[in-house]
Design a protein around this motif. Sequence first.
Motif, short mmCIF file in Angstrom:
data_model
loop_
_atom_site.label_atom_id
_atom_site.label_comp_id
_atom_site.label_asym_id
_atom_site.label_seq_id
_atom_site.Cartn_x
_atom_site.Cartn_y
_atom_site.Cartn_z
N ALA A 129 1.38 4.31 -2.79
CA ALA A 129 1.31 5.74 -2.50
C ALA A 129 2.56 6.47 -3.00
O ALA A 129 2.48 7.58 -3.54
N LEU A 130 3.71 5.83 -2.81
CA LEU A 130 4.97 6.45 -3.24
C LEU A 130 4.97 6.73 -4.73
O LEU A 130 5.27 7.85 -5.18
N ASN A 143 5.77 12.18 0.03
CA ASN A 143 5.08 12.83 1.14
C ASN A 143 3.81 12.08 1.54
O ASN A 143 3.24 12.37 2.60
N HIS A 144 3.36 11.16 0.72
CA HIS A 144 2.13 10.42 1.01
C HIS A 144 2.42 9.03 1.61
O HIS A 144 1.49 8.27 1.85
N VAL A 145 3.68 8.74 1.84
CA VAL A 145 4.03 7.45 2.47
C VAL A 145 3.90 7.59 3.97
O VAL A 145 4.44 8.52 4.58
N SER A 146 3.20 6.66 4.59
CA SER A 146 2.97 6.71 6.03
C SER A 146 4.28 6.58 6.81
O SER A 146 5.16 5.80 6.45
N SER A 195 2.44 6.62 -6.96
CA SER A 195 1.29 7.29 -7.57
C SER A 195 1.13 8.73 -7.09
O SER A 195 0.62 9.58 -7.82
N LYS A 196 1.60 9.02 -5.83
CA LYS A 196 1.36 10.36 -5.27
C LYS A 196 2.65 11.06 -4.83
O LYS A 196 2.67 12.28 -4.67
N GLY A 197 3.69 10.29 -4.52
CA GLY A 197 4.94 10.91 -4.07
C GLY A 197 5.27 10.54 -2.65
O GLY A 197 4.44 10.07 -1.87
N ARG A 200 0.83 -1.21 0.00
CA ARG A 200 0.00 0.00 0.00
C ARG A 200 0.86 1.26 0.00
O ARG A 200 0.57 2.23 -0.71
N GLU A 201 1.94 1.24 0.75
CA GLU A 201 2.80 2.43 0.81
C GLU A 201 3.61 2.59 -0.47
O GLU A 201 3.89 3.72 -0.89
N GLN A 259 5.37 3.15 7.89
CA GLN A 259 6.09 2.23 7.02
C GLN A 259 7.46 1.89 7.60
O GLN A 259 8.04 0.84 7.31
#
Length: 418
Positions: free
Chosen positions: A134-135, A141-144, A137-139, A130-131, A147
């Motif tokens: 996010a990395l 800054n969107h990785v929890s 597709s969004k960058g 999932r992370e 992680q």
Amino acid sequence: MTPTRDETAAETGGRARTAVVTGIGVAAPNGLGTEAWWAATLRGESGIRPLTRFDAGPYPARLAGEVPGFVDEDHVPSRLLPQTDRVTRLSLAATAEAFTDAGIDPADLPEYAAGVVTASSAGGFEFGQRELEALWSKGGNHVSAYQAFAWFYAVNSGQISIKHGLRGASGVLVSEQAGGLDAVAHARRHLSRGARLVVTGGLESAVCPWGWAAHLATGELSIREDPARAYLPFDEDADGHVVGEGGALLVLEDAESARARGARVHGTVAGCAATFDPAPGRGGPRLADAARLALADAGLTTADVDVVFADAAGRRDADRAEAEALTDLFGPYGVPVTAPKTMTGRLSAGGASLDLAAALLALRDQVVPPTTNVTRLAADCPLDLVTGAPRTGTALRTALVLARGRGGFNAATVVTAG
């Protein structure tokens, strides 16, 4: 390495400690909770079905053992949901059940008296997937921030320790399918060094596209569509295994402490051992050696073993090698052998500890659970395989549990009644 009985006595100032299991917690594809799973196992009910946790249509293997009916919010505090993978949530639920079964409130234990040793071979795979999504597709800054640890192999030991305040010696073992037994052996060593109690065993869950890609890369998965014909260890028609999720966590306790508080004891972990296969061309498999060492550690011989819970790889070459090890130890058809994991699939680090739980309950109820779906035992596997229905009528005092992990890990554990 597991200490010998003499080493155990030395580490405890002369008093040899005995490790007993007082609590069991289970999350399995054919039952959530120990008694539900055990009842299903004795009925021969399989949890292997078409995958539902993601669209498996594009993949060649589309069957799995998924833990049914697990509602995260029923088992995990809401504050932990954003920072945990499914495998950690399953582990927290199994731990809570094991403590309840043991009749222990961890808050009542002295500080540093209890620890956690779990096994893992994948960590929090779905969280990591999932992370990564996010990395890319969004960058970044969107990785929890979670992680940093939620994917890690040791995350289950860490979260269980934090949740229950278990501040004693702890750790994690990474030896694939052998991990569940290796973790118990390591926990037993902590008891020999003075710990009063250790939560141990293993659970695994990597039923997500990223995890599935890793499973497929092994080349060992069955691609059959029929759940009843996909995983057939020791059958002449075996062609691979089915992946499952789940496992078991145990409360392993010093026998003297357990009896002082009047605890109900499921059984004794009497012997543990591990070996490693040599490189190709430098010798044969060493599963039988692990069994001999575990029996020697227990002070027993093969004549004392009443039932064997097999590793049951489900591949012709690996099944043949395990059958050769068993006939070397016991002779052809020399001891009842079973593989209840035919109802769950192979659970990576969770499989062996679930077999250990099954062995303890088999000794309790004096019944050998069946191996399902195997109808044509291969001629080169001369085993007394328990198939079709549970077997009763023979006194069960000692069980031998075997496991093999990818890369050459072998583990064996001997459990005795009482």
